[in-house]
Design a protein around this motif. Structure first.
Motif, mmCIF file in Angstrom:
data_model
loop_
_atom_site.group_PDB
_atom_site.id
_atom_site.type_symbol
_atom_site.label_atom_id
_atom_site.label_comp_id
_atom_site.label_asym_id
_atom_site.label_seq_id
_atom_site.Cartn_x
_atom_site.Cartn_y
_atom_site.Cartn_z
ATOM 1 N N LEU A 46 124.972 29.598 73.285
ATOM 2 C CA LEU A 46 125.249 30.244 74.574
ATOM 3 C C LEU A 46 126.377 29.544 75.313
ATOM 4 O O LEU A 46 127.178 30.178 75.992
ATOM 5 C CB LEU A 46 124.003 30.280 75.453
ATOM 6 N N LEU A 47 126.439 28.218 75.178
ATOM 7 C CA LEU A 47 127.505 27.461 75.840
ATOM 8 C C LEU A 47 128.861 27.780 75.219
ATOM 9 O O LEU A 47 129.888 27.698 75.889
ATOM 10 C CB LEU A 47 127.239 25.965 75.751
ATOM 11 N N GLU A 48 128.867 28.131 73.943
ATOM 12 C CA GLU A 48 130.109 28.395 73.220
ATOM 13 C C GLU A 48 130.483 29.876 73.206
ATOM 14 O O GLU A 48 131.594 30.229 72.828
ATOM 15 C CB GLU A 48 129.993 27.890 71.784
ATOM 16 N N ARG A 49 129.546 30.756 73.586
ATOM 17 C CA ARG A 49 129.806 32.189 73.552
ATOM 18 C C ARG A 49 130.838 32.567 74.611
ATOM 19 O O ARG A 49 130.733 32.167 75.768
ATOM 20 C CB ARG A 49 128.505 32.949 73.812
ATOM 21 N N SER A 50 131.834 33.359 74.236
ATOM 22 C CA SER A 50 132.846 33.809 75.200
ATOM 23 C C SER A 50 132.198 34.710 76.241
ATOM 24 O O SER A 50 131.366 35.559 75.916
ATOM 25 C CB SER A 50 133.948 34.588 74.493
ATOM 26 N N LEU A 51 132.582 34.510 77.473
ATOM 27 C CA LEU A 51 132.077 35.340 78.554
ATOM 28 C C LEU A 51 132.822 36.675 78.539
ATOM 29 O O LEU A 51 134.015 36.717 78.244
ATOM 30 C CB LEU A 51 132.274 34.631 79.895
#
Length: 153
Positions: A46-51
């Motif tokens: 989730l921290l690495e997922r693109s917004l």
């Protein structure tokens, strides 16, 4: 309104005000630390997922905050929840609010502290929240229930 827009302080001044999820450490570290990662509460993916609304992810936001001010403690799980989670139904009153609305809210909040840095309230009671948001009382009570289920009465 145009007068509301003029009251917003510069980015330099606004950066001095505390924001939930970002706090100042009184003693800056010798080397900037990476954003806090708590795998128990937020999956690393989730921290690495693109917004969807920005060309970055939460980890990159944390790195940018720390690059600007290494003494800042970036609470990655808080920001990940805020930026990637689904809003509670009680927040429907806030959906699709204009930038002008949020500028007015910010200005009213600053008025609570007489526009003196560090004097704005960190916590609000129901009456102040009602004055700040200018929402119907029942909507304000619904929001208070989210944060204080036992004490909202």
């Amino acid at each position: 309104s145009e007068s509301a827009v003029r009251k917003v302080p510069s980015a330099k001044t606004a950066a001095k005000e505390p924001v939930k999820g970002i706090t100042k450490d009184p003693s800056p570290p010798a080397h900037p630390a990476p954003p806090v990662r708590r795998k128990a509460s937020v999956a690393g993916s989730l921290l690495e997922r693109s917004l969807s609304f920005a060309d970055c992810n939460v980890h990159q936001i944390g790195a940018a905050v720390l690059a600007e001010d290494p003494s800042t403690k970036f609470d990655a799980p808080f920001w990940c929840t805020l930026l990637t989670g689904s809003p509670a139904d009680e927040f429907r009153s806030f959906q699709n609010r204009t930038l002008a609305f949020w500028i007015q809210v910010y200005n009213r909040w600053q008025d609570f502290g007489n526009w003196m840095p560090g004097k704005v309230p960190e916590f609000l009671d129901g009456e102040d929240l009602h004055k700040l948001l200018k929402l119907p009382t029942n909507k304000v009570v619904d929001i208070i229930k989210l944060f204080d289920p036992a004490g909202h009465k």
